[in-house]
Scaffold this motif. Sequence first.
Motif, PDB file in Angstrom:
ATOM      1  N   LYS B  44       6.182  43.656  19.930  1.00 57.01           N
ATOM      2  CA  LYS B  44       7.008  44.869  19.916  1.00 57.01           C
ATOM      3  C   LYS B  44       6.153  46.127  19.809  1.00 57.01           C
ATOM      4  O   LYS B  44       6.522  47.177  20.337  1.00 57.01           O
ATOM      5  N   ALA B  47       4.867  46.832  23.144  1.00 54.01           N
ATOM      6  CA  ALA B  47       5.932  47.329  24.028  1.00 54.01           C
ATOM      7  C   ALA B  47       6.497  48.666  23.543  1.00 54.01           C
ATOM      8  O   ALA B  47       7.509  49.121  24.078  1.00 54.01           O
ATOM      9  N   THR B  48       5.877  49.260  22.541  1.00 55.43           N
ATOM     10  CA  THR B  48       6.271  50.554  21.937  1.00 55.43           C
ATOM     11  C   THR B  48       7.662  50.536  21.306  1.00 55.43           C
ATOM     12  O   THR B  48       8.301  51.564  21.145  1.00 55.43           O
ATOM     13  N   LEU B  49       8.116  49.352  20.928  1.00 53.48           N
ATOM     14  CA  LEU B  49       9.395  49.288  20.203  1.00 53.48           C
ATOM     15  C   LEU B  49       9.165  49.446  18.711  1.00 53.48           C
ATOM     16  O   LEU B  49      10.078  49.786  17.964  1.00 53.48           O
ATOM     17  N   LEU B  50       7.968  49.141  18.272  1.00 52.63           N
ATOM     18  CA  LEU B  50       7.555  49.377  16.883  1.00 52.63           C
ATOM     19  C   LEU B  50       6.233  50.138  16.939  1.00 52.63           C
ATOM     20  O   LEU B  50       5.529  50.088  17.952  1.00 52.63           O
ATOM     21  N   PHE B  51       5.913  50.798  15.836  1.00 48.69           N
ATOM     22  CA  PHE B  51       4.684  51.583  15.806  1.00 48.69           C
ATOM     23  C   PHE B  51       3.798  51.121  14.664  1.00 48.69           C
ATOM     24  O   PHE B  51       4.304  50.775  13.594  1.00 48.69           O
ATOM     25  N   THR B  65       1.320  55.470  22.340  1.00 48.00           N
ATOM     26  CA  THR B  65       2.465  56.245  21.843  1.00 48.00           C
ATOM     27  C   THR B  65       2.428  57.640  22.459  1.00 48.00           C
ATOM     28  O   THR B  65       3.449  58.171  22.881  1.00 48.00           O
ATOM     29  N   ASP B  68       3.508  57.703  26.074  1.00 51.72           N
ATOM     30  CA  ASP B  68       4.973  57.708  26.177  1.00 51.72           C
ATOM     31  C   ASP B  68       5.432  57.104  27.511  1.00 51.72           C
ATOM     32  O   ASP B  68       5.125  55.960  27.797  1.00 51.72           O
ATOM     33  N   ALA B  69       6.141  57.872  28.320  1.00 51.13           N
ATOM     34  CA  ALA B  69       6.727  57.327  29.554  1.00 51.13           C
ATOM     35  C   ALA B  69       5.650  56.827  30.522  1.00 51.13           C
ATOM     36  O   ALA B  69       5.884  55.876  31.267  1.00 51.13           O
ATOM     37  N   ARG B  72       5.060  53.330  29.449  1.00 50.39           N
ATOM     38  CA  ARG B  72       6.204  52.448  29.724  1.00 50.39           C
ATOM     39  C   ARG B  72       6.395  52.248  31.236  1.00 50.39           C
ATOM     40  O   ARG B  72       6.968  51.254  31.667  1.00 50.39           O
ATOM     41  N   ASN B  73       5.876  53.195  32.007  1.00 47.89           N
ATOM     42  CA  ASN B  73       5.892  53.061  33.463  1.00 47.89           C
ATOM     43  C   ASN B  73       5.053  51.871  33.926  1.00 47.89           C
ATOM     44  O   ASN B  73       5.291  51.302  34.990  1.00 47.89           O
TER      45      ASN B  73
END
Lengths: 257, 296
Positions: B44, B47-51, B65, B68-69, B72-73
Amino acid sequence: MNKNHFPIDPPEEDVIAAQIRQIVDTALAPNESFPVFLWRMYKQLGFRHLFRDWTEILFTLLLFISLGILTALAAADQPSFAAERAYAFIFMLSPLVYLALSLLFFVRRMQDPIHEVEMSCTYSGQQIASLRMLVFGAAALLINSGVLIFLRLRLDTGTFNLPLALTLSAASLLLFASLFLYVLLRVRSNMMRIVLGSSYAALCILLLGPNESGSFFSPDSIPFYLYLPLGALFAFFFLKNLRRLADLQRQGGHFSC
Amino acid sequence: MLNVHQVSKNFGSFQALRSIDLEFANGVYGLLAPNGAGKTTLIKMLATLLFPSEGEITYNGENITAMDARYRNLLGYLPQQFGYYKNDSPQKYLTYIAALKGMSQAEASPRIAELLKLVALEDVAGKKMKKFSGGMIQRVGIAQAMLNDPKILILDEPTAGLDPKERVRFRNLLTSLARDRIVILSTHIVSDVEPIAGEVIMIKDQRILYKDTVDHLCRRIEGRVFETYVEHDEAETFRSRYLSLSEKQESSRLKIRFLHEGEAMPGWTPVMPNLEDLFIYTYRDGQEQEDKEPAK
């Protein structure tokens, strides 16, 4: 060639600085403003992906129709409604429309099975939430304006000031929407959120509700043009909170509901 | 290159991961540990769901982090509990996810068709997913993770619900994908990882215990794995003395594969250890731990 005798002088300091600036400017993508980002996201997602499915669209339509019917009934049954209570009614009604639209979204979000997948996409779940909140704000403004125009047609034109009603409705909605987002982002406890929401409702009823000597605060005591800067101020806070919601993941946080 | 630098993750007073250092280049990485060991927490975070509570994760030197996008891209992610809307068809669901991934309709349509074919769902592309089997749902999940042709593909327990034939297809697919991307496969099923992982990462006590190739890992217990035959009435005593790795009924006796750290006894045959042997040996002390990550 002897590299110690290379016949070119080192560049001047300002030339070096200019070249560094050029390299940095070329390498770094320009900062996109928040409205541009939202617009790009809206264009990418399109209207059909803003609402999860037809039930959300149906809910919005039903809300609009119900409010129209309720307002018509209230205006028809109480002749004094227009003169004394219309503006207080508008002040409280506007946030309620926004609240109804937003709560549907957040209740569904709590049960959202694809939350994790959404959060790992280019447009994160929070960025989409921020766009949806903006669209809900616009939808609530439109619904309220529709209801107000309807009221204007039904009521005595001498007692109902449409510009005042529209600016009051927009200002109260934006005030509530910015507070709603602020509480959502800053207050962790659901119980505390409910307490704050109930307090807001209680305060509105206390200030605006009818009592023996009228009400403590009458929204029409403020001229409509003063609601414009107030509305702009609340809109600024609303957008600021929307931006915070959209940026939350980049800042290493999530909000929960 | 994806790097994890001194990353720790705390949930209140509970430390789920401690000072993790990892480096991922193109290839398949198997993240192997029992349930509750911290695999999903690490996944996670990737996958940047947790930090991270401490440390940082970087991609080509940049904090993910902050990316960012942009990060995730590059990401394709299949969560452990892959959720879906029951009334959506795979076509509709993938179209929605493609929009979230910033793909235009013109890009998304052929890609969705290609992926539905790849995961053998093209015949049911328009059917509602509520009637799908677990394996079919998982294949939709795999397709959504690959929609944007990700440079980093993170899959948490991806083979759950797949039948043996689908597992083989899936493993072959991952192998072909890993030529030019990072594939991280988190699982507690050793057979999912052993044939395809370039490196296996094992987590124990919230730390990285091993990160190595399957061959090197198996050599860690070379000379300690044996097979022997045991009568049924002796089996219980045998199990209490040695760590049984697997057992098979052969005629009237049990053929036991076991681990022993000492001199071999007559009648014992030394065998080449495999990853499952190492897994059982490594995690022999702890039963599956409860997942201590607090509910959010």
